[in-house]
Design an enzyme around this catalytic site. Structure first.
Site, PDB file in Angstrom:
ATOM      1  CG  PHE A  90       7.966   4.057   2.919  1.00 16.05           C
ATOM      2  CD1 PHE A  90       8.817   3.593   4.036  1.00 16.05           C
ATOM      3  CD2 PHE A  90       6.538   3.407   2.583  1.00 16.05           C
ATOM      4  CE1 PHE A  90       8.293   2.116   4.409  1.00 16.05           C
ATOM      5  CE2 PHE A  90       6.516   2.127   3.215  1.00 16.05           C
ATOM      6  CZ  PHE A  90       7.133   1.559   4.084  1.00 16.05           C
ATOM      7  CG  ASP A 161       3.543   9.069  -2.217  1.00 18.02           C
ATOM      8  OD1 ASP A 161       3.056   9.215  -1.216  1.00 18.02           O
ATOM      9  OD2 ASP A 161       4.691   8.037  -2.199  1.00 18.02           O
ATOM     10  CG  HIS A 164       4.769  12.029   3.922  1.00 19.58           C
ATOM     11  ND1 HIS A 164       6.326  12.167   3.886  1.00 19.58           N
ATOM     12  CD2 HIS A 164       4.635  10.753   4.388  1.00 19.58           C
ATOM     13  CE1 HIS A 164       6.857  11.093   4.021  1.00 19.58           C
ATOM     14  NE2 HIS A 164       5.757  10.272   4.304  1.00 19.58           N
ATOM     15  CD  GLN A 187       1.826   3.722   9.359  1.00 25.66           C
ATOM     16  OE1 GLN A 187       2.078   4.799   9.126  1.00 25.66           O
ATOM     17  NE2 GLN A 187       2.390   3.063  10.487  1.00 25.66           N
ATOM     18  CE  LYS A 190       2.178   7.766   5.779  1.00 28.95           C
ATOM     19  NZ  LYS A 190       2.966   6.560   6.314  1.00 28.95           N
ATOM     20  NE  ARG A 219     -20.540  -8.010  -8.117  1.00 32.90           N
ATOM     21  CZ  ARG A 219     -21.010  -8.669  -7.325  1.00 32.90           C
ATOM     22  NH1 ARG A 219     -20.231  -9.012  -5.945  1.00 32.90           N
ATOM     23  NH2 ARG A 219     -22.298  -9.212  -7.333  1.00 32.90           N
ATOM     24  CE1 TYR A 226     -20.912 -12.487  -7.348  1.00 29.62           C
ATOM     25  CE2 TYR A 226     -22.767 -13.599  -8.172  1.00 29.62           C
ATOM     26  CZ  TYR A 226     -22.097 -13.300  -7.074  1.00 29.62           C
ATOM     27  OH  TYR A 226     -22.430 -13.486  -5.506  1.00 29.62           O
ATOM     28  NE  ARG A 236     -15.396  -4.604  -1.753  1.00 28.89           N
ATOM     29  CZ  ARG A 236     -15.320  -5.591  -2.256  1.00 28.89           C
ATOM     30  NH1 ARG A 236     -15.389  -5.613  -3.538  1.00 28.89           N
ATOM     31  NH2 ARG A 236     -15.258  -6.757  -1.637  1.00 28.89           N
TER      32      ARG A 236
END
Length: 388
Positions: A90, A161, A164, A187, A190, A219, A226, A236
């Site tokens: 993919f 990767d 899968h 996703q 999956k 951060r 900050y 996140r």
């Protein structure tokens, strides 16, 4: 609607859920903090996912593409470097490198397992190679013995990767026990899902801390002034998604058991159909979650394969054409592409070229069906191919 052999009963649906997901969503809602800083669901999911995969550290992120991008960034991949990727995968595998300014270098895959060919990887390693990205295609793990040796000998790190490969094993070792960074996707299609989501496994605390800072806009977790330490982005994961993923993870092993039992039945039946060649398994991959039920029809044209897939869908099967070789997409050439032509890459990747034309896959929910349904699925495939 086409005539001919059809499934007699519906296959299991996907995604699957029950009261565990409902309870998790309510739990996340009522804790009063809906993002990971201050909430508890993401932290809990990371700990559970890391433990399930034999890794000391897991970092949950927004999606699988971001997981790959973050993993590469933590390893120092950027402009002026190269990342070796399988040509048959993919597009996220190559785009994650290209989005960082690195050149994606596609190499060929094994024609049986569809996983990257270690010999092709070795031939592609050069002075600018910053990472090697094996893709565990459809849950079949790549040859991690050969790739691990290549990595050790060359000093080039692996980035698995594992989009899968939730729950997969190689020679009894889980993905997180192989000593390299690994990226996962959650996703909607999956093996476990919250609609979107991803995770990165890190073998060391330093990599995890670098990943955490970069996935949170540079951060640190405890920052109140900050003081952004590095460049980064907001990758996140939210608390609601994490609560769903905790429930999904809890039933993953049982679903893998079912698919492991069904694939040998379906694979044998598919192999008996003239012209059909199921994906081969490497026995060293001794736990295969079977994200896809993949097979080839060598010699078929792309046009005919498209008609076959359309007819399979009409007959009740969740069917798809195989991935297109990454260099045969416009997206691949937009930024940070190698200084080679499509034709040159095609000559280097004959097996990926063939898979681009002749590969078909069925969604893993087919393998959650009954053994009787495996016979029905094979009968549909045989009838459609005979009449195409």
């Amino acid at each position: 609607m086409s005539k001919g052999v059809r499934l007699k009963s519906e296959l299991p649906g996907w995604p699957q859920y029950d009261d565990a997901e409902r309870e998790g969503l309510i739990r996340a809602l009522e804790q009063g903090q809906w993002w990971r800083i201050g909430g508890g669901e993401v932290d809990a999911f990371e700990a559970e996912f890391a433990a399930a995969h034999g890794s000391p550290h897991a970092l949950a992120v927004t999606n699988g593409t971001h997981a790959l991008e973050l993993a590469l960034e933590v390893l120092g991949v950027g402009a002026g470097s190269e990342v070796i990727v399988p040509a048959f995968t993919f597009i996220s595998s190559s785009q994650a490198a290209q989005r960082l300014g690195a050149v994606a270098v596609p190499v060929d895959v094994d024609p049986g397992t569809y996983c990257v060919d270690p010999a092709a990887v070795e031939a592609a390693i050069g002075p600018r190679t910053a990472a090697i990205m094996p893709v565990h295609m459809a849950g079949q793990m790549c040859d991690m013995d050969a790739l691990g040796k290549l990595s050790a000998d060359s000093g080039v790190p692996l980035v698995q990767d594992a989009a899968h490969a939730q729950g997969a094993r190689w020679r009894g070792q889980r993905v997180g026990e192989l000593g390299s960074v690994a990226a996962f996707s959650f996703q909607n299609g999956k093996l476990m899902t919250a609609g979107e989501g991803g995770a990165v496994l890190f073998p060391d605390a330093d990599g995890y801390e670098k990943g955490f800072v970069r996935h949170s806009c540079g951060r640190p977790r405890t920052d109140r002034g900050y003081f952004h330490r590095t460049s980064g982005s907001n990758f996140r994961l939210n608390e609601f998604s994490a609560s769903v993923l905790r429930a999904q993870l809890a039933r993953l092993d049982g679903q893998i058991d079912t698919r492991e039992a069904r694939w040998p039945v379906l694979s044998k039946l598919l192999a008996e159909i003239p012209g059909v060649v199921p994906q081969a398994l490497d026995a060293r991959g001794d736990r295969n979650p079977h994200y896809m039920a993949m097979f080839r029809v060598p010699g078929i044209t792309e046009e005919r394969r498209a008609r076959v897939v359309d007819t399979l869908i009409e007959r009740g099967l969740p069917a798809f054409v195989g991935f297109r070789a990454v260099y045969r997409t416009d997206a691949f050439w937009e930024v940070a592409a190698p200084e080679l032509t499509v034709d040159e890459l095609a000559r280097r990747c004959p097996h990926s070229e063939a898979l681009t034309r002749d590969c078909v896959w069925l969604h893993h929910r087919t393998l959650l069906g009954s053994e009787e349904q495996m016979h029905e699925i094979a009968a549909v495939v045989a009838d459609v191919l005979a009449g195409a």
